[in-house]
Design an enzyme around this catalytic site. Sequence first.
Site, PDB file in Angstrom:
ATOM      1  N   SER A   8       0.836  -1.201   0.000  1.00 25.45           N
ATOM      2  CA  SER A   8       0.000   0.000   0.000  1.00 25.45           C
ATOM      3  C   SER A   8       0.873   1.254   0.000  1.00 25.45           C
ATOM      4  O   SER A   8       0.375   2.367  -0.053  1.00 25.45           O
ATOM      5  CB  SER A   8      -0.884  -0.002   1.256  1.00 25.45           C
ATOM      6  OG  SER A   8      -0.045  -0.056   2.402  1.00 25.45           O
ATOM      7  N   ASN A   9       2.193   1.044   0.072  1.00 30.46           N
ATOM      8  CA  ASN A   9       3.117   2.158   0.293  1.00 30.46           C
ATOM      9  C   ASN A   9       3.837   2.534  -1.015  1.00 30.46           C
ATOM     10  O   ASN A   9       4.731   1.817  -1.468  1.00 30.46           O
ATOM     11  CB  ASN A   9       4.119   1.699   1.368  1.00 30.46           C
ATOM     12  CG  ASN A   9       5.079   2.774   1.788  1.00 30.46           C
ATOM     13  OD1 ASN A   9       5.415   3.652   0.999  1.00 30.46           O
ATOM     14  ND2 ASN A   9       5.521   2.716   3.035  1.00 30.46           N
ATOM     15  N   LYS A  12       7.628   2.757  -1.113  1.00 24.94           N
ATOM     16  CA  LYS A  12       8.335   1.481  -1.308  1.00 24.94           C
ATOM     17  C   LYS A  12       8.406   1.159  -2.803  1.00 24.94           C
ATOM     18  O   LYS A  12       9.416   0.669  -3.288  1.00 24.94           O
ATOM     19  CB  LYS A  12       7.597   0.334  -0.590  1.00 24.94           C
ATOM     20  CG  LYS A  12       7.705   0.318   0.931  1.00 24.94           C
ATOM     21  CD  LYS A  12       7.049  -0.962   1.450  1.00 24.94           C
ATOM     22  CE  LYS A  12       7.080  -1.109   2.949  1.00 24.94           C
ATOM     23  NZ  LYS A  12       6.457  -2.377   3.400  1.00 24.94           N
ATOM     24  N   GLU A  41      -1.859  -8.701   8.412  1.00 28.89           N
ATOM     25  CA  GLU A  41      -0.490  -8.921   8.901  1.00 28.89           C
ATOM     26  C   GLU A  41      -0.570  -9.716  10.192  1.00 28.89           C
ATOM     27  O   GLU A  41      -1.149  -9.257  11.169  1.00 28.89           O
ATOM     28  CB  GLU A  41       0.225  -7.584   9.147  1.00 28.89           C
ATOM     29  CG  GLU A  41       0.513  -6.849   7.853  1.00 28.89           C
ATOM     30  CD  GLU A  41       1.639  -5.828   7.956  1.00 28.89           C
ATOM     31  OE1 GLU A  41       2.294  -5.760   9.019  1.00 28.89           O
ATOM     32  OE2 GLU A  41       1.846  -5.111   6.974  1.00 28.89           O
ATOM     33  N   ASP A  76       8.321  -6.722   3.993  1.00 26.07           N
ATOM     34  CA  ASP A  76       7.909  -6.237   5.313  1.00 26.07           C
ATOM     35  C   ASP A  76       9.133  -5.643   5.981  1.00 26.07           C
ATOM     36  O   ASP A  76      10.255  -6.119   5.795  1.00 26.07           O
ATOM     37  CB  ASP A  76       7.307  -7.350   6.171  1.00 26.07           C
ATOM     38  CG  ASP A  76       6.420  -6.739   7.251  1.00 26.07           C
ATOM     39  OD1 ASP A  76       5.374  -6.151   6.893  1.00 26.07           O
ATOM     40  OD2 ASP A  76       6.779  -6.792   8.444  1.00 26.07           O
ATOM     41  N   SER A  77       8.902  -4.578   6.714  1.00 27.95           N
ATOM     42  CA  SER A  77      10.048  -3.868   7.278  1.00 27.95           C
ATOM     43  C   SER A  77       9.647  -3.204   8.583  1.00 27.95           C
ATOM     44  O   SER A  77       8.465  -3.149   8.930  1.00 27.95           O
ATOM     45  CB  SER A  77      10.546  -2.820   6.278  1.00 27.95           C
ATOM     46  OG  SER A  77       9.465  -2.104   5.751  1.00 27.95           O
ATOM     47  N   PHE A 151      10.027   8.686   3.994  1.00 23.81           N
ATOM     48  CA  PHE A 151       8.717   8.440   4.594  1.00 23.81           C
ATOM     49  C   PHE A 151       8.916   7.824   5.977  1.00 23.81           C
ATOM     50  O   PHE A 151      10.045   7.587   6.421  1.00 23.81           O
ATOM     51  CB  PHE A 151       7.871   7.526   3.695  1.00 23.81           C
ATOM     52  CG  PHE A 151       8.419   6.128   3.550  1.00 23.81           C
ATOM     53  CD1 PHE A 151       9.405   5.843   2.633  1.00 23.81           C
ATOM     54  CD2 PHE A 151       7.942   5.090   4.348  1.00 23.81           C
ATOM     55  CE1 PHE A 151       9.916   4.552   2.503  1.00 23.81           C
ATOM     56  CE2 PHE A 151       8.424   3.797   4.220  1.00 23.81           C
ATOM     57  CZ  PHE A 151       9.425   3.529   3.296  1.00 23.81           C
ATOM     58  N   GLY A 152       7.811   7.540   6.625  1.00 25.87           N
ATOM     59  CA  GLY A 152       7.852   6.823   7.902  1.00 25.87           C
ATOM     60  C   GLY A 152       8.816   7.437   8.899  1.00 25.87           C
ATOM     61  O   GLY A 152       8.762   8.636   9.187  1.00 25.87           O
ATOM     62  N   ARG A 181      16.011  -1.680   2.876  1.00 33.06           N
ATOM     63  CA  ARG A 181      15.246  -2.104   1.701  1.00 33.06           C
ATOM     64  C   ARG A 181      16.141  -2.113   0.466  1.00 33.06           C
ATOM     65  O   ARG A 181      16.068  -3.016  -0.362  1.00 33.06           O
ATOM     66  CB  ARG A 181      14.039  -1.179   1.478  1.00 33.06           C
ATOM     67  CG  ARG A 181      13.147  -1.604   0.308  1.00 33.06           C
ATOM     68  CD  ARG A 181      11.836  -0.848   0.283  1.00 33.06           C
ATOM     69  NE  ARG A 181      11.202  -0.895   1.582  1.00 33.06           N
ATOM     70  CZ  ARG A 181      11.283   0.081   2.496  1.00 33.06           C
ATOM     71  NH1 ARG A 181      11.912   1.200   2.224  1.00 33.06           N
ATOM     72  NH2 ARG A 181      10.725  -0.067   3.672  1.00 33.06           N
TER      73      ARG A 181
HETATM   74  P1  ITT Z   1       2.794  -2.412   3.216  1.00 28.74           P
HETATM   75  O1  ITT Z   1       2.675  -3.323   4.420  1.00 28.74           O
HETATM   76  O2  ITT Z   1       1.494  -2.228   2.504  1.00 28.74           O
HETATM   77  O3  ITT Z   1       3.906  -2.839   2.287  1.00 28.74           O
HETATM   78  P2  ITT Z   1       3.574  -0.384   5.144  1.00 28.74           P
HETATM   79  O4  ITT Z   1       4.081   1.015   4.970  1.00 28.74           O
HETATM   80  O5  ITT Z   1       2.427  -0.603   6.094  1.00 28.74           O
HETATM   81  O6  ITT Z   1       3.228  -0.933   3.690  1.00 28.74           O
HETATM   82  P3  ITT Z   1       5.097  -2.292   6.704  1.00 28.74           P
HETATM   83  O7  ITT Z   1       3.876  -3.018   7.138  1.00 28.74           O
HETATM   84  O8  ITT Z   1       6.286  -3.069   6.209  1.00 28.74           O
HETATM   85  O9  ITT Z   1       4.793  -1.262   5.522  1.00 28.74           O
HETATM   86  O10 ITT Z   1       5.501  -1.340   7.891  1.00 28.74           O
HETATM   87  C1  ITT Z   1       6.716  -0.758   7.892  1.00 28.74           C
HETATM   88  C2  ITT Z   1       6.732   0.329   8.938  1.00 28.74           C
HETATM   89  O11 ITT Z   1       8.099   0.684   9.136  1.00 28.74           O
HETATM   90  C3  ITT Z   1       5.990   1.579   8.486  1.00 28.74           C
HETATM   91  O12 ITT Z   1       5.578   2.309   9.601  1.00 28.74           O
HETATM   92  C4  ITT Z   1       7.075   2.332   7.761  1.00 28.74           C
HETATM   93  O13 ITT Z   1       6.824   3.698   7.738  1.00 28.74           O
HETATM   94  C5  ITT Z   1       8.330   1.955   8.559  1.00 28.74           C
HETATM   95  N1  ITT Z   1       9.453   1.843   7.643  1.00 28.74           N
HETATM   96  C6  ITT Z   1       9.811   0.759   6.908  1.00 28.74           C
HETATM   97  N2  ITT Z   1      10.788   1.066   6.064  1.00 28.74           N
HETATM   98  C7  ITT Z   1      11.043   2.369   6.259  1.00 28.74           C
HETATM   99  C8  ITT Z   1      11.926   3.259   5.651  1.00 28.74           C
HETATM  100  O14 ITT Z   1      12.717   2.908   4.650  1.00 28.74           O
HETATM  101  N3  ITT Z   1      11.910   4.519   6.054  1.00 28.74           N
HETATM  102  C9  ITT Z   1      11.097   4.901   7.039  1.00 28.74           C
HETATM  103  N4  ITT Z   1      10.216   4.137   7.662  1.00 28.74           N
HETATM  104  C10 ITT Z   1      10.195   2.863   7.273  1.00 28.74           C
END
Ligand code: ITT
Length: 197
Positions: A8-9, A12, A41, A76-77, A151-152, A181
């Site tokens: 959904s991101n 990514k 999840e 997943d991250s 992001f994030g 990633r």
């Molecule tokens: P999908 O599950 O739909 O792929 P998501 O953004 O919800 O998208 P995750 O469930 O893998 O992704 O959650 C990852 C969390 O960790 C989410 O809060 C991200 O913002 C954060 N995160 C992961 N990789 C990141 C990055 O490269 N930079 C900043 N935050 C990251």
Amino acid sequence: MEILFATSNLDKVSEASEIFSQSGHVVSQLRINGKVPELTEPQSDGIEEVALSKIRQIGALVSGTPMEKSAILVEDSGIFISSLHGFPGPYSSYVERTIGLQGILDLIQKERDRRAEYRAVAVISIEGEILSSSGICYGKISEVISGDLGFGFDPIFIPDDTDGRTCGEMTRSEKNAISHRGRALKALSELINLPSK
Ligand code: ITT
């Protein structure tokens, strides 16, 4: 090869696109009837388990459709903070949505140990064959929120061995060169480019 990224991101998707395009692959967001499929999840301590669960769910959704022939990518991250014993880890997305970045800074305000790491597990399914790879980016949590790129958690994450900027102050290419990633996807791209693939 066309790679459909089930996420959904869109950030990514952009990061993956930059990496896979270097070997001629085209990455786009997987949509079913115009919609990004909602995946469950599992509540798990491991991002590996979450990534494998995502690929199984997508496999079931695309089975019998023309998308079955495309490569499907999931990832997943999360961010793992030392002084919080690895929290939020697999719960990163929930924590980001609830207490947010300032909430994390408040939680560890008094901690001298600011170490943290980003981790990612990427899984690709190509005609039923599953390949996976992982990547880690070591760093620390900043004192303040800084930068509006990425992001994030990027505006509070300072990777080791760089110039002290947060990922939120880095361009996509700079971040991809050192990120969890970036590492996981580069390894995956090398695997799919092997002559036997
Ligand atoms: P999908 O599950 O739909 O792929 P998501 O953004 O919800 O998208 P995750 O469930 O893998 O992704 O959650 C990852 C969390 O960790 C989410 O809060 C991200 O913002 C954060 N995160 C992961 N990789 C990141 C990055 O490269 N930079 C900043 N935050 C990251």
